[in-house]
Design a protein around this motif. Structure first.
Motif, short mmCIF file in Angstrom:
data_model
loop_
_atom_site.label_atom_id
_atom_site.label_comp_id
_atom_site.label_asym_id
_atom_site.label_seq_id
_atom_site.Cartn_x
_atom_site.Cartn_y
_atom_site.Cartn_z
N PRO A 97 19.34 -24.52 -5.50
CA PRO A 97 20.20 -25.50 -6.17
C PRO A 97 19.63 -26.90 -6.17
CG PRO A 97 21.50 -24.08 -4.76
CD PRO A 97 20.05 -23.72 -4.54
N ASP A 98 18.98 -27.24 -5.11
CA ASP A 98 18.51 -28.62 -5.05
C ASP A 98 17.33 -28.87 -5.99
OD1 ASP A 98 16.43 -28.44 -2.11
OD2 ASP A 98 16.99 -26.95 -3.56
N ASP A 99 16.89 -27.81 -6.59
CA ASP A 99 15.84 -28.00 -7.58
C ASP A 99 16.41 -28.36 -8.94
OD1 ASP A 99 13.62 -25.46 -6.35
OD2 ASP A 99 13.95 -27.53 -5.79
N GLY A 100 17.67 -28.43 -8.96
CA GLY A 100 18.32 -28.60 -10.25
C GLY A 100 17.99 -29.89 -10.94
N LYS A 101 17.34 -30.74 -10.29
CA LYS A 101 17.01 -32.02 -10.91
C LYS A 101 15.89 -31.83 -11.92
CE LYS A 101 18.10 -34.22 -6.57
NZ LYS A 101 18.29 -32.98 -5.83
N GLY A 102 16.03 -32.57 -12.95
CA GLY A 102 15.07 -32.42 -14.02
C GLY A 102 13.65 -32.72 -13.58
N GLY A 103 13.54 -33.63 -12.67
CA GLY A 103 12.21 -34.07 -12.29
C GLY A 103 11.40 -32.98 -11.64
N ALA A 104 12.07 -32.02 -11.09
CA ALA A 104 11.36 -30.98 -10.37
C ALA A 104 10.92 -29.87 -11.32
CB ALA A 104 12.24 -30.41 -9.28
N GLY A 105 11.12 -30.10 -12.58
CA GLY A 105 10.90 -29.02 -13.54
C GLY A 105 9.51 -28.42 -13.51
N GLY A 106 8.55 -29.21 -13.12
CA GLY A 106 7.19 -28.74 -13.22
C GLY A 106 6.90 -27.49 -12.43
N GLU A 107 7.40 -27.43 -11.23
CA GLU A 107 6.99 -26.33 -10.36
C GLU A 107 7.92 -25.14 -10.43
OE1 GLU A 107 7.79 -29.33 -8.47
OE2 GLU A 107 5.90 -30.26 -9.04
N GLN A 108 9.04 -25.33 -11.03
CA GLN A 108 10.02 -24.26 -10.98
C GLN A 108 9.58 -23.07 -11.81
OE1 GLN A 108 13.57 -25.90 -12.39
NE2 GLN A 108 13.62 -27.45 -10.80
N ARG A 109 9.99 -21.95 -11.34
CA ARG A 109 9.83 -20.79 -12.19
C ARG A 109 11.04 -20.78 -13.09
NH1 ARG A 109 8.39 -15.55 -9.11
NH2 ARG A 109 7.65 -14.98 -11.16
N GLU A 110 10.76 -20.64 -14.31
CA GLU A 110 11.85 -20.76 -15.25
C GLU A 110 12.59 -19.43 -15.35
OE1 GLU A 110 10.51 -22.57 -18.71
OE2 GLU A 110 12.46 -22.56 -19.70
N VAL A 111 13.88 -19.53 -15.30
CA VAL A 111 14.69 -18.34 -15.43
C VAL A 111 15.44 -18.41 -16.75
CG1 VAL A 111 16.51 -16.96 -14.42
CG2 VAL A 111 14.96 -18.21 -12.96
N LEU A 112 15.35 -17.35 -17.48
CA LEU A 112 16.00 -17.34 -18.78
C LEU A 112 17.12 -16.31 -18.78
CD1 LEU A 112 12.90 -17.45 -21.14
CD2 LEU A 112 14.35 -19.33 -20.43
N LEU A 113 18.11 -16.64 -19.54
CA LEU A 113 19.18 -15.70 -19.80
C LEU A 113 19.04 -15.26 -21.25
CD1 LEU A 113 22.27 -17.55 -18.40
CD2 LEU A 113 21.09 -15.63 -17.38
N PHE A 114 19.37 -14.02 -21.48
CA PHE A 114 19.29 -13.54 -22.84
C PHE A 114 20.64 -12.98 -23.24
CE2 PHE A 114 15.20 -13.27 -20.90
CZ PHE A 114 14.40 -13.91 -21.82
N THR A 115 21.02 -13.29 -24.41
CA THR A 115 22.26 -12.73 -24.91
C THR A 115 21.99 -12.05 -26.24
OG1 THR A 115 22.77 -14.83 -25.97
CG2 THR A 115 23.76 -14.42 -23.81
N ALA A 116 22.63 -10.95 -26.44
CA ALA A 116 22.55 -10.27 -27.73
C ALA A 116 23.94 -10.29 -28.34
CB ALA A 116 22.09 -8.83 -27.55
N SER A 117 23.96 -10.27 -29.62
CA SER A 117 25.26 -10.40 -30.25
C SER A 117 25.36 -9.57 -31.50
CB SER A 117 25.54 -11.86 -30.58
OG SER A 117 26.67 -11.96 -31.41
N ASP A 118 26.58 -9.32 -31.87
CA ASP A 118 26.84 -8.63 -33.12
C ASP A 118 26.48 -9.49 -34.33
OD1 ASP A 118 27.58 -6.26 -32.17
OD2 ASP A 118 29.74 -6.51 -32.41
N ASP A 119 26.21 -10.73 -34.10
CA ASP A 119 25.82 -11.54 -35.24
C ASP A 119 24.37 -11.32 -35.65
OD1 ASP A 119 24.33 -12.88 -33.40
OD2 ASP A 119 25.42 -14.76 -33.48
N GLY A 120 23.74 -10.37 -34.98
CA GLY A 120 22.39 -9.99 -35.40
C GLY A 120 21.27 -10.76 -34.73
N THR A 121 21.62 -11.55 -33.79
CA THR A 121 20.56 -12.31 -33.14
C THR A 121 20.61 -12.09 -31.63
OG1 THR A 121 21.96 -14.25 -32.75
CG2 THR A 121 20.75 -14.15 -34.83
N ALA A 122 19.53 -12.43 -31.02
CA ALA A 122 19.50 -12.56 -29.58
C ALA A 122 19.01 -13.97 -29.30
CB ALA A 122 18.57 -11.53 -28.96
#
Lengths: 730, 202
Positions: A504-529
Motif C-alpha cells: 500500500p505504501d507504494d501507492g504514491k505516484g512517485g514510486a511508479g518506476g520500480e513497481q510491478r504493474e498489476v492490471l485488471l481486465f474486464t470483459a463485457s457484453d459490449d464486445g470489448t475487454a
C-alpha cells in the motif's frame, strides 16, 4: 566428530557465496533464537560452539543450503510430502512451491507442456485422477431458510441427463445418501441463485443478485462481510484477491470492496467500466520491464493535446502508426469495413469536434450484427462528444460494437487521468509519460512534454468532460494520492498474491518506476475487454475486435508472445491480444465447422483457460485445445473432444486434465492426451451446475436456482469422513 | 577422526601438521611415491589424500581438473572448503563407486521405501554413518564436486527424513523455527489440507 571444526567461509564457498549469504541475510532475524535453541548450522556453530549432534541441529543447515540443493532434497518427496514440507516453514515453502518439482511428479510427458499453476488444485486432481480418492460427504450445515427451500423447489431446469437424479431435494439435506454423494449444501438464502463466486485462499465470495457475501471457508458460521450493489445492478462476476474484492455488475460497473472490513461496507471504488454487462474479471501482474500500453496504436487513448482529438489530419505523417494498426487488424478482420471505419473517423477528426474517441470506435462498421447499446439515460449528459459519437456509431449502421456510452466512461477516466497528471505534475510521472507516448503516436510531438500535454489535455477536456466526470471520480487521485489505495490493498503481510504487487505504501505516484504493474481486465457484453491499472483504477488499454459480447478472458504469460490477454466471445472467436498494447496477435477460428444453429450464429465461446502457450477453449458443448507458436498460426492441439449435454459453463485445466462443468449435472474430468473422460462427478445439486472452483481437495460448485455453494471434498481413503467441517455459505 | 579409519587401505593419509592451515600447506605430500594415475586431494586442514585419478572421475569437477591441460598442477587438488573427514568420506565413496556404481534412486522415492531399498547395502550403511552436519557437509561437498551419485544419496536421505511427517514434525526434525504469521499459516493449512490430513498410514 568432537574435533569438528567449522568455519563459515569455507561453507559459504561451497554453497556459492551469493546464495548462502543471502540465505543467511534473510534469516538473520532468527539467528539468536536458533543459537539458543542449540541449533547449530555450520555458520552459527563457530560462535555457538559445537553441535549437539542431535537430529535437531540441522534446521539452519537445511535452510542455508542453496535453493538448487533444497530442490534436490525435496525432489525425493512424494506429493503429500511435498505439500507438507511446504507448510513447515517459509524457506521450504518457497522451494516446495516450485512448479518444477510438481511437474516432475506427473507421470509421463505433458501435452504441450502445460500445467496450471495452482499447485493444490492440480494435486487434488492428481489424486482424483489416479483414483486414490473417494468422494465423501463433508459436514453440513446452516439451518435452511425459507427462501432457500423455496428456491430449491424451483429446481427443474436442465434435466437433460437427469432421469434418476435426485432433484428438488429442498430441505431434505440430511437424507442424502452417502453413496455417490459428496455434495453438501450449506446455505442461507437469497431469493435468487448464486451467479458467481470467487475464492482466494480460505476466503470465498459469492454473489446472488445484488448481494455479495464473503465467507471464511472454515470456522465461521456467519459471513465475514456482506455487500450490496447499489442501484439496480446485479453482480455478474467476481474476483477476489488478497483482501480486495472486485465485482462487475450487469450495467457495466466495476466496484472494489475491502473484504477485511467486518460486516461489509460501501465500495472503495466504482467505475463505469463498460457499457454493458461485465462478464469476466481477471488480474495479471506484468513481468518486470513491461509497461502497459506503451507504444501501440490500438492502445492509443484519447489524448486531448492541442487538437482535442487524438488523431488529427496533421497527424498523418506519423499516421503510419495507424496504418500499421489497420493493417494488423485487417489481417484477421478483412472485409469487415475497417477502411470504412477509418474514413469516417478521419472525417470526424478533421472537424476537430471530436475529442477522445475511443479506439473501439473504429470498429463501428465491422460485422453485421445489430448490436445496439442499451440506453443509458444517466449518460445523456455525457456531453456533445458522447452524443455525436453515438450518432456516429449508428451512422455506421451495422456497427457490431456500435458506439456506446461506455466511451463516456472512458472519457471520464481518461479525463480524470489527465487532470490528475496536471495537478500532480511529476508525482504521477508514469501515467504522464505513457500518455505522452500515446499522443506521440498521434503525431503530436509536443505531447511528449508532460506538463504541456497534461495541462493542455486537462483544460481542453474539462469543458467537454464535465458531464461525465462521474465516471472517473472514484479514482480521482486527488483524494487518495499518497494514501494507501485500496485497489492495491494487500493483506497478510508476506502473502505474495499476484493481484497487486505493490504494498500500500507504494501507492504514491512517485514510486511508479520500480513497481510491478498489476492490471485488471474486464470483459463485457459490449464486445470489448479493457485493462485497468489495479492501483489507481486508471484505464489502460482497450481490446476491441469481437463482434459480439466478450464472455471470458484470461491474461497469461506465454512463451511465444510474452504477456497476452486471451478473450473469447459470443462471436465464436478467441482472440489473443498483446497484453500491453491491445494489438491483436492471433485469432483462433474456434467455431469453424461447428454448426449449432443453422443460419444462426456460430458456437459461443463460453469459457477458456490459458496457461503458457496452451489455450483451452470451451465452445458450446465442446472443448478444444490450442497451442500458440511464435511466428506460426496457432495449432489446434486437440480438436473438440468434450461432449456435454449443455454448453460448458466453466472449465479449468489441471495438469493434463481438463475439468468442465456444463448445464447438466455433471462435472467431468478429461484427459487431454486421449480426449477421453477420466471421471465424472455428479454433484447432487439437482440443477444445472453453473460454476465450479477447485480449492485444495475441495470442489465448490454452484447451481442454477440454488442459493448455496456445494462443497465436494475428496479424501484419500475410505473412512476418513468428517475430517473437514467446512461451512460454506451462500 | 574416527571416521577416517574406515577408509579403504588405498587411501593413505599423508603427512599432515596439526597446526595452522598455512603450515600444513607447506608439508606437501610426496606425490612421487604414488603411481602416475594418482592425485592428491588436500583438505582445508592440510591433509592430503592420495587417490587414483580413475576413481575420482565420477566427480565432474575433479575430472575436469585432472584432465586439465597442465598435468602437473592437476596432481594435487586443493579442496580448501572441505574438512579432512569430509574429503576422506568423499574419497571413500568415490573408490567404492568405482568398483560398484550406485544404482539410481527414483524420484520421488515411493512412499514407504527407504534409501536402502534402492541402493546397494554398502551405500545405505555409508550414508547411515553420516551424522547430521556431516551429512549436510557431504551434501555441499557433493554439490561442489558435482558428484551426482553422492548428491543423490544424501539428498534422498535428507528428503526422506521429511517424508510422512506433519509440518510440525518437519519443523522439529530439522529444528526450523521460522513460523509463519498466523493468517498466512491458516491460509496455508487450508490450501494444503489435503496433504496434512488424514495422516498417511492411519
Amino acid at each position: 566428530m568432537g574435533t569438528m571444526r567449522m568455519d563459515r567461509d569455507p561453507l559459504q564457498d561451497v554453497c556459492g557465496s551469493d546464495n548462502s549469504s543471502s540465505a543467511y541475510g534473510n534469516k538473520s532475524g532468527v539467528d539468536e533464537s536458533e543459537k539458543m535453541a542449540g541449533g547449530c548450522p555450520a555458520a552459527a556453530a563457530a560462535e555457538a560452539g559445537e553441535g549437539d549432534g542431535a537430529i535437531g541441529g540441522q534446521g539452519r543447515m537445511l535452510l542455508a543450503l542453496p535453493d538448487a540443493m533444497l530442490s534436490e532434497i525435496l525432489g525425493n518427496l512424494d506429493v503429500k510430502g511435498l505439500g507438507r514440507a511446504g507448510c513447515a516453514c517459509r524457506g521450504l515453502r518457497d522451494t516446495a512451491d516450485d512448479e518444477r518439482l510438481w511437474v516432475s511428479l506427473w507421470e509421463g510427458p505433458l501435452p504441450g507442456g502445460f500445467l496450471r499453476g495452482e499447485k493444490a488444485a492440480h494435486v487434488a486432481l492428481w489424486l482424483l485422477a489416479k483414483g486414490e480418492v473417494e468422494q465423501t460427504r463433508v459436514a453440513v450445515s446452516e439451518p435452511s431458510s425459507p427462501t432457500r427451500t423455496a428456491s430449491r423447489r424451483r429446481v427443474g431446469e436442465a434435466t437433460a441427463t437427469g432421469g434418476g437424479r435426485d432433484q428438488g431435494h429442498g430441505g431434505a439435506r440430511g437424507e442424502e445418501g452417502p453413496a455417490g454423494g459428496g455434495a453438501v449444501a450449506v446455505a442461507a438464502g437469497f431469493p435468487v441463485h448464486i451467479s458467481c463466486m470467487a475464492i482466494n485462499g480460505a476466503v470465498i465470495a459469492t454473489a446472488a443478485g445484488p448481494e455479495i457475501t464473503v465467507w471464511d471457508m472454515e470456522g465461521a458460521s456467519a459471513p465475514r462481510a456482506r455487500f450490496k450493489v447499489s442501484g439496480h445492478g446485479s453482480v455478474t462476476c467476481l474476483l477476489l484477491r488478497s483482501g480486495t474484492l472486485l465485482a462487475g455488475d450487469n450495467s457495466g460497473y466495476l466496484r472494489s470492496y475491502d473484504v477485511s472490513v467486518p460486516g461489509g461496507g460501501r465500495p472503495l471504488h466504482e467505475i463505469r467500466a463498460h457499457a454493458d454487462r461485465v462478464t469476466a474479471i481477471d488480474s495479471f501482474t506484468l513481468p518486470v520491464g513491461n509497461t502497459a500500453a506503451a507504444d501501440s496504436p490500438v492502445a492509443e487513448q484519447p489524448g486531448g493535446g492541442s487538437g482535442g482529438c487524438y488523431r488529427s489530419p496533421a497527424a498523418e505523417g506519423e499516421g503510419g502508426a495507424w496504418g500499421r494498426g489497420g493493417g494488423q487488424r485487417g489481417r484477421w478482420d478483412q472485409g469487415h469495413g475497417w477502411g470504412e471505419g477509418w474514413q469516417e473517423e478521419e472525417s470526424e477528426s478533421g472537424e476537430g469536434a471530436q475529442p477522445l474517441l475511443p479506439q473501439r470506435h473504429l470498429y463501428g462498421n465491422s460485422g453485421a450484427s445489430s448490436y445496439s447499446p442499451p440506453p443509458h439515460a444517466s449518460w445523456g449528459a455525457a456531453g456533445e462528444g458522447a452524443g455525436s459519437r453515438q450518432q456516429h456509431g449508428i451512422g455506421g449502421g451495422t456497427g457490431a460494437l456500435g458506439e456506446s456510452p461506455a466511451s463516456a466512461a472512458d472519457l471520464g477516466v481518461e479525463f480524470n487521468r489527465l487532470r490528475r497528471g496536471s495537478s500532480h505534475g511529476g508525482g504521477t510521472g508514469e501515467p504522464l509519460s505513457r500518455l505522452g507516448k500515446r499522443q506521440g503516436y498521434a503525431g503530436r510531438g509536443q505531447a511528449y512534454e508532460p506538463a504541456g500535454a497534461a495541462v493542455g489535455g486537462g483544460t481542453r477536456m474539462q469543458g467537454r468532460g464535465r458531464g461525465i466526470d462521474r465516471a472517473g471520480w472514484a479514482f480521482d487521485d486527488g483524494n487518495n494520492h499518497g494514501a494507501p489505495n485500496a485497489w492495491s490493498e494487500e493483506k497478510g503481510g508476506e502473502e505474495n498474491d499476484p493481484f497487486v504487487g505493490q504494498r500500500p505504501d507504494d501507492g504514491k505516484g512517485g514510486a511508479g518506476g520500480e513497481q510491478r504493474e498489476v492490471l485488471l481486465f474486464t470483459a463485457s457484453d459490449d464486445g470489448t475487454a479493457k485493462a485497468w491499472d489495479a492501483r489507481s483504477g486508471r484505464f489502460v488499454c482497450l481490446y476491441a475486435g469481437h463482434t459480439r459480447g466478450v464472455t471470458c478472458l484470461q491474461a497469461t504469460l506465454t512463451e511465444s508472445y510474452g504477456p497476452v490477454l486471451v478473450t473469447g466471445g459470443g462471436d465464436s472467436a478467441v482472440i489473443v491480444w498483446e497484453l500491453t498494447t491491445g494489438r491483436c496477435l492471433e485469432k483462433l477460428e474456434t467455431g469453424a465447422g461447428l454448426v449449432i444453429n443453422p443460419g444462426g450464429p456460430g458456437p459461443r465461446v463460453g469459457c477458456l483457460q490459458a496457461y503458457r502457450d496452451t489455450i483451452v477453449v470451451g465452445e458450446d458443448r465442446h472443448v478444444s485445445v490450442w497451442s500458440l507458436r511464435k511466428g506460426q498460426r496457432p495449432r489446434l492441439a486437440r480438436a473438440r473432444f468434450c461432449e456435454h449435454q449443455r454448453p460448458i459453463r466453466r472449465l479449468d485445466m489441471v495438469g493434463p486434465w481438463i475439468v468442465t462443468c456444463s448445464g447438466d449435472y455433471v462435472i467431468r474430468l478429461w484427459d487431454s492426451r486421449t480426449g477421453l473422460c477420466v471421471r465424472e462427478l455428479e454433484t447432487k445439486s439437482g440443477a444445472a451446475i453453473t460454476s465450479f472452483r477447485l480449492s485444495g481437495l475441495c470442489l465448490l460448485t454452484t447451481s442454477l436456482f440454488d442459493t448455496s455453494v456445494l462443497m465436494t471434498s475428496f479424501s484419500q481413503r475410505r473412512g476418513s469422513e468428517g475430517k473437514g467441517s467446512a461451512k460454506i455459505c451462500d | 577422526m574416527a571416521t577416517e579409519s574406515g577408509s579403504s587401505s588405498r587411501v593413505q593419509k599423508t603427512t599432515s601438521s596439526d597446526g595452522a592451515v598455512g603450515s600444513a600447506r607447506t608439508t606437501r605430500t610426496d606425490t612421487g611415491a604414488s603411481s602416475s594415475g594418482a592425485v592428491t586431494l588436500v583438505s582445508m586442514d592440510g591433509d592430503g589424500f592420495v587417490v587414483e585419478a580413475s576413481a575420482i572421475e565420477v566427480s565432474k569437477l575433479l575430472k575436469a581438473m585432472v584432465d586439465g591441460p597442465t598435468e602437473n598442477a592437476a596432481k594435487e587438488i586443493p579442496l580448501t572448503n572441505m574438512r579432512s573427514n569430509v574429503v576422506a568420506k568423499v574419497v571413500e565413496f568415490c573408490q567404492h563407486h568405482q568398483t560398484d556404481p550406485m544404482t539410481d534412486i527414483p524420484k520421488p522415492v515411493q512412499f514407504g521405501k527407504t534409501v536402502g531399498d534402492h541402493v546397494q547395502e554398502w551405500y545405505s550403511t555409508f550414508v547411515k554413518a553420516l551424522k547430521d552436519e556431516m551429512l549436510f557437509e557431504m551434501l555441499l561437498a557433493a554439490n561442489y564436486l558435482d558428484l551426482s551419485p553422492l548428491l543423490e544419496l544424501c539428498a534422498a536421505t535428507v528428503g526422506l527424513r521429511a517424508m510422512n511427517k506433519t509440518p510440525e514434525e518437519i519443523q522439529r526434525e530439522f529444528n526450523i523455527k521460522e513460523p509463519f504469521s498466523p493468517e498466512v499459516e491458516r491460509t496455508l493449512r487450508q490450501e494444503n489440507k489435503w496433504s496434512t490430513e488424514p495422516p498417511i498410514g492411519s
